[in-house]
Write an enzyme that holds these catalytic residues in place. Structure first.
Site, PDB file in Angstrom:
ATOM      1  N   ASP A  67      -2.641  -0.315  -0.177  1.00 25.18           N
ATOM      2  CA  ASP A  67      -4.056  -0.561  -0.451  1.00 25.18           C
ATOM      3  C   ASP A  67      -4.925   0.615   0.008  1.00 25.18           C
ATOM      4  O   ASP A  67      -4.468   1.491   0.749  1.00 25.18           O
ATOM      5  CB  ASP A  67      -4.521  -1.861   0.218  1.00 25.18           C
ATOM      6  CG  ASP A  67      -3.965  -2.038   1.632  1.00 25.18           C
ATOM      7  OD1 ASP A  67      -3.514  -1.051   2.232  1.00 25.18           O
ATOM      8  OD2 ASP A  67      -3.995  -3.173   2.132  1.00 25.18           O
ATOM      9  N   ASN A 136      -5.866 -13.637   9.369  1.00 24.75           N
ATOM     10  CA  ASN A 136      -6.167 -14.695   8.385  1.00 24.75           C
ATOM     11  C   ASN A 136      -5.017 -14.899   7.394  1.00 24.75           C
ATOM     12  O   ASN A 136      -5.162 -15.627   6.429  1.00 24.75           O
ATOM     13  CB  ASN A 136      -7.468 -14.371   7.633  1.00 24.75           C
ATOM     14  CG  ASN A 136      -7.350 -13.114   6.766  1.00 24.75           C
ATOM     15  OD1 ASN A 136      -6.300 -12.499   6.691  1.00 24.75           O
ATOM     16  ND2 ASN A 136      -8.438 -12.738   6.122  1.00 24.75           N
ATOM     17  N   HIS A 138      -3.609 -12.516   5.512  1.00 26.79           N
ATOM     18  CA  HIS A 138      -3.558 -11.616   4.357  1.00 26.79           C
ATOM     19  C   HIS A 138      -2.387 -10.639   4.459  1.00 26.79           C
ATOM     20  O   HIS A 138      -1.953 -10.271   5.545  1.00 26.79           O
ATOM     21  CB  HIS A 138      -4.904 -10.898   4.115  1.00 26.79           C
ATOM     22  CG  HIS A 138      -5.244  -9.785   5.050  1.00 26.79           C
ATOM     23  ND1 HIS A 138      -6.545  -9.498   5.412  1.00 26.79           N
ATOM     24  CD2 HIS A 138      -4.491  -8.863   5.702  1.00 26.79           C
ATOM     25  CE1 HIS A 138      -6.549  -8.456   6.223  1.00 26.79           C
ATOM     26  NE2 HIS A 138      -5.317  -8.052   6.413  1.00 26.79           N
ATOM     27  N   GLU A 143      -6.615 -11.407   0.200  1.00 32.14           N
ATOM     28  CA  GLU A 143      -7.302 -12.295   1.128  1.00 32.14           C
ATOM     29  C   GLU A 143      -7.061 -13.761   0.739  1.00 32.14           C
ATOM     30  O   GLU A 143      -6.837 -14.064  -0.441  1.00 32.14           O
ATOM     31  CB  GLU A 143      -8.814 -12.016   1.077  1.00 32.14           C
ATOM     32  CG  GLU A 143      -9.198 -10.579   1.436  1.00 32.14           C
ATOM     33  CD  GLU A 143      -9.215 -10.313   2.939  1.00 32.14           C
ATOM     34  OE1 GLU A 143      -8.396 -10.894   3.672  1.00 32.14           O
ATOM     35  OE2 GLU A 143     -10.068  -9.498   3.364  1.00 32.14           O
TER      36      GLU A 143
END
Ligand code: F6R
Length: 243
Positions: A67, A136, A138, A143
């Site tokens: 990414d 979280n 991810h 996400e």
């Protein structure tokens, strides 16, 4: 899933470097998927050390990073590309033309994502994908949400993710780009083999959900349960909530 629990983050770094070194020994022209973020940094340092000691040859390898932030170029000090140059690429003999990165400054970001997918396919697919995990859940910048895009795509970053990356932007979360480009969950799951690293107590809950929870787009890493060759390299703290 293979779950390997090690004493501390130093042992996780050594194991990560060993996994990549053995992949390159088995297949010198391996296609590696790489992650940025703090967790693999010590592992990358160990890979640089192995290279300097003549034990790791990257000359035929190719890499694709997961990414990149949108709206900044690869030479921006906060970009993941700069991060990778500093922590890995500068210290190994990767050929520059075999290093692949999403260009967050491309004029047409959707076309850039499509181009990246084609480049991965043209390289023969990813042999070994390294992953970190966000607290979280991810992976890459996929996400949590009601759905997950399959392929490389544009993504709006969550506030928590922007805060988590503030160190790259002078510790100011407002300076972290709001958008990024990321391999999709399908791109990641197509890798032949996946190694995820997680260390520290902050990752204990998302690791529990990844391993013991149901498969849900609300915890993107839980989708790794469907892959047949995934290893989680964890320190004791990150593994502390696994049932
Ligand atoms: C980085 C990436 C992210 C990180 C994750 C964990 O390329 O794709 O998913 O792996 O945010 O980051 P750290 O390791 O900093 O906790």
């Amino acid at each position: 899933m293979t779950i390997t629990v090690l004493d501390d983050s130093g042992a996780v770094a050594a194991a990560l470097a060993e996994r990549v070194a053995s992949a390159l020994r088995d297949k010198p022209d391996a296609v590696l998927g790489l992650a940025s973020g703090r967790t693999p940094v010590d592992g990358y340092a160990e890979m640089q050390r192995l290279h300097a000691a003549g034990q790791m040859d990257w000359s035929r390898a190719s890499t694709f990073n997961l990414d990149e932030f949108a709206g900044i170029s690869g030479d921006h000090p906060g970009s993941f590309r700069t991060f990778m140059e500093e922590h890995l690429f500068n210290g190994v003999n990767l050929r520059p033309e075999r290093v692949h990165f999403l260009n967050g400054a491309a004029g047409d970001l959707d076309a850039e994502c499509e181009h990246y997918e084609s480049a991965i396919a043209a390289a023969g697919g990813i042999d070994l994908q390294l992953l970190g995990i966000g607290s979280n859940g991810h992976i890459g910048f996929n996400e949590p949400g009601d759905d997950l895009p399959l392929r490389t795509h544009r993504v709006t970053l969550m506030e928590s993710t922007r805060r988590g990356n503030a160190a790259l932007f002078g510790n100011d979360p407002r300076k972290v780009p709001t958008e990024a480009l990321s391999m999709g969950i399908g791109t990641i799951l197509h890798a032949r083999r996946i190694v995820l690293v997680a260390t520290g107590e902050k990752k204990a809950e998302c690791i529990r959900q990844t391993i013991n929870g149901r498969i849900t787009t609300r915890v993107p890493a839980s989708l790794l349960q469907v892959h047949t060759d995934v290893e989680l390299l964890l320190d004791r703290e990150a593994a502390s909530k696994i049932r």
